[in-house]
Write a protein that holds these residues in place. Structure first.
Motif, PDB file in Angstrom:
ATOM      1  N   SER A  77       0.854  -1.188   0.000  1.00  0.00           N
ATOM      2  CA  SER A  77       0.000   0.000   0.000  1.00  0.00           C
ATOM      3  C   SER A  77       0.888   1.236   0.000  1.00  0.00           C
ATOM      4  CB  SER A  77      -0.900   0.002   1.243  1.00  0.00           C
ATOM      5  OG  SER A  77      -0.129   0.328   2.391  1.00  0.00           O
ATOM      6  N   ALA A  78       0.259   2.400   0.009  1.00  0.00           N
ATOM      7  CA  ALA A  78       1.019   3.659   0.096  1.00  0.00           C
ATOM      8  C   ALA A  78       1.789   3.759   1.402  1.00  0.00           C
ATOM      9  CB  ALA A  78       0.065   4.847  -0.040  1.00  0.00           C
ATOM     10  N   TRP A  79       1.443   2.934   2.392  1.00  0.00           N
ATOM     11  CA  TRP A  79       2.082   2.947   3.710  1.00  0.00           C
ATOM     12  C   TRP A  79       2.977   1.732   3.910  1.00  0.00           C
ATOM     13  CZ3 TRP A  79      -2.883   4.034   2.490  1.00  0.00           C
ATOM     14  CH2 TRP A  79      -3.249   5.374   2.639  1.00  0.00           C
ATOM     15  N   GLY A  80       3.353   1.084   2.841  1.00  0.00           N
ATOM     16  CA  GLY A  80       4.199  -0.098   2.943  1.00  0.00           C
ATOM     17  C   GLY A  80       3.367  -1.371   2.984  1.00  0.00           C
ATOM     18  N   THR A  81       3.951  -2.417   3.523  1.00  0.00           N
ATOM     19  CA  THR A  81       3.293  -3.708   3.581  1.00  0.00           C
ATOM     20  C   THR A  81       2.228  -3.710   4.668  1.00  0.00           C
ATOM     21  OG1 THR A  81       5.325  -4.774   2.827  1.00  0.00           O
ATOM     22  CG2 THR A  81       3.681  -6.194   3.847  1.00  0.00           C
ATOM     23  N   VAL A  82       1.045  -4.210   4.327  1.00  0.00           N
ATOM     24  CA  VAL A  82      -0.065  -4.290   5.276  1.00  0.00           C
ATOM     25  C   VAL A  82      -0.597  -5.718   5.294  1.00  0.00           C
ATOM     26  CG1 VAL A  82      -0.735  -1.879   4.938  1.00  0.00           C
ATOM     27  CG2 VAL A  82      -1.828  -3.648   3.548  1.00  0.00           C
ATOM     28  N   ASN A 119       7.053   8.350   3.207  1.00  0.00           N
ATOM     29  CA  ASN A 119       7.551   8.090   1.849  1.00  0.00           C
ATOM     30  C   ASN A 119       7.347   9.286   0.922  1.00  0.00           C
ATOM     31  OD1 ASN A 119       8.499   5.548   2.448  1.00  0.00           O
ATOM     32  ND2 ASN A 119       6.698   4.484   1.687  1.00  0.00           N
ATOM     33  N   ASN A 120       7.708  10.469   1.394  1.00  0.00           N
ATOM     34  CA  ASN A 120       7.617  11.711   0.616  1.00  0.00           C
ATOM     35  C   ASN A 120       6.188  12.067   0.200  1.00  0.00           C
ATOM     36  OD1 ASN A 120      10.448  12.212   0.666  1.00  0.00           O
ATOM     37  ND2 ASN A 120      10.692  10.629  -0.897  1.00  0.00           N
ATOM     38  N   LYS A 121       5.194  11.546   0.915  1.00  0.00           N
ATOM     39  CA  LYS A 121       3.794  11.871   0.658  1.00  0.00           C
ATOM     40  C   LYS A 121       3.184  12.388   1.950  1.00  0.00           C
ATOM     41  CE  LYS A 121       3.325   8.311  -2.846  1.00  0.00           C
ATOM     42  NZ  LYS A 121       2.717   7.029  -3.158  1.00  0.00           N
ATOM     43  N   LYS A 122       2.131  13.185   1.804  1.00  0.00           N
ATOM     44  CA  LYS A 122       1.443  13.732   2.965  1.00  0.00           C
ATOM     45  C   LYS A 122      -0.028  13.301   2.919  1.00  0.00           C
ATOM     46  CE  LYS A 122       2.309  18.044   4.106  1.00  0.00           C
ATOM     47  NZ  LYS A 122       2.269  19.521   4.195  1.00  0.00           N
ATOM     48  N   PHE A 123      -0.528  12.809   4.060  1.00  0.00           N
ATOM     49  CA  PHE A 123      -1.905  12.358   4.176  1.00  0.00           C
ATOM     50  C   PHE A 123      -2.549  13.058   5.368  1.00  0.00           C
ATOM     51  CE2 PHE A 123       0.789   8.944   2.622  1.00  0.00           C
ATOM     52  CZ  PHE A 123       0.152   8.554   1.464  1.00  0.00           C
ATOM     53  N   TYR A 124      -3.839  13.328   5.272  1.00  0.00           N
ATOM     54  CA  TYR A 124      -4.557  13.964   6.369  1.00  0.00           C
ATOM     55  C   TYR A 124      -5.661  13.031   6.848  1.00  0.00           C
ATOM     56  CZ  TYR A 124      -7.195  17.271   9.137  1.00  0.00           C
ATOM     57  OH  TYR A 124      -7.841  17.887  10.171  1.00  0.00           O
ATOM     58  N   PHE A 125      -5.725  12.813   8.153  1.00  0.00           N
ATOM     59  CA  PHE A 125      -6.747  11.971   8.764  1.00  0.00           C
ATOM     60  C   PHE A 125      -7.568  12.836   9.710  1.00  0.00           C
ATOM     61  CE2 PHE A 125      -3.482   9.073   7.460  1.00  0.00           C
ATOM     62  CZ  PHE A 125      -4.160   7.951   7.043  1.00  0.00           C
ATOM     63  N   ALA A 126      -8.882  12.854   9.491  1.00  0.00           N
ATOM     64  CA  ALA A 126      -9.774  13.650  10.328  1.00  0.00           C
ATOM     65  C   ALA A 126     -10.831  12.745  10.950  1.00  0.00           C
ATOM     66  CB  ALA A 126     -10.453  14.725   9.508  1.00  0.00           C
ATOM     67  N   GLN A 127     -11.358  13.182  12.072  1.00  0.00           N
ATOM     68  CA  GLN A 127     -12.456  12.465  12.692  1.00  0.00           C
ATOM     69  C   GLN A 127     -13.665  12.531  11.770  1.00  0.00           C
ATOM     70  OE1 GLN A 127     -13.494  13.946  16.535  1.00  0.00           O
ATOM     71  NE2 GLN A 127     -15.096  12.453  16.843  1.00  0.00           N
ATOM     72  N   THR A 128     -14.408  11.421  11.714  1.00  0.00           N
ATOM     73  CA  THR A 128     -15.606  11.399  10.873  1.00  0.00           C
ATOM     74  C   THR A 128     -16.818  11.061  11.734  1.00  0.00           C
ATOM     75  OG1 THR A 128     -15.428   9.056  10.333  1.00  0.00           O
ATOM     76  CG2 THR A 128     -14.263  10.600   8.891  1.00  0.00           C
ATOM     77  N   GLU A 129     -17.953  11.400  11.224  1.00  0.00           N
ATOM     78  CA  GLU A 129     -19.201  11.089  11.928  1.00  0.00           C
ATOM     79  C   GLU A 129     -19.568   9.623  11.795  1.00  0.00           C
ATOM     80  OE1 GLU A 129     -20.811  13.221  13.912  1.00  0.00           O
ATOM     81  OE2 GLU A 129     -19.173  14.606  13.472  1.00  0.00           O
TER      82      GLU A 129
END
Length: 131
Positions: A77-82, A119-129
């Motif tokens: 994945s974009a975050w390595g092996t899962v 890995n030179n990428k930026k991701f945003y995680f927000a709380q969801t309903e």
């Protein structure tokens, strides 16, 4: 990946168990949750992973649905092996594993979310309903 986090295995040290500690049951199939209590990354949506293959050992993952899931596959994945299992009811990233693999994670108080740089990428995680 760091020495404590094998890149082709769902191993959790010498243990054969891992925990995902959150209620992700109402998430959209392709949504990804960032979990501070999870000890492994686990995805259930095959569209988010490539190169799905057998893992080096079977890992019992608890907390992702009712009862433990035996997981014997991994994928990239974009975050390595899962860890990957179609039985997983959500796609979950482990906060601790990301940090161990070198990710920079910053809490943004003004928006109540996290910025993850990996890995030179930026991701945003927000709380969801949905949760």
């Amino acid at each position: 990946p760091g020495a404590d986090h094998p890149s082709v295995s769902c191993q959790q040290g010498a243990s054969e168990r891992a925990r995902v500690h959150a209620a992700f049951g109402n998430m959209q199939q392709s949504a990804i949750g960032l979990d501070t209590c999870s000890s492994v990354h686990i995805f259930g949506d095959e569209s988010l992973v490539t190169n799905v293959r057998a893992s080096e050992q079977t890992l019992l993952v608890g907390g992702i649905r009712k009862g433990d899931i035996p997981v014997n596959q991994v994928g990239e994945s974009a975050w390595g092996t899962v860890c990957f299992s179609r039985e997983a009811t959500a796609n979950v990233l482990s906060f601790a594993k990301l940090r161990g693999d070198g990710a920079s994670i910053t809490y943004v108080d003004s928006s109540d979310g996290f910025v993850v740089k990996f890995n030179n990428k930026k991701f945003y995680f927000a709380q969801t309903e949905a949760l």
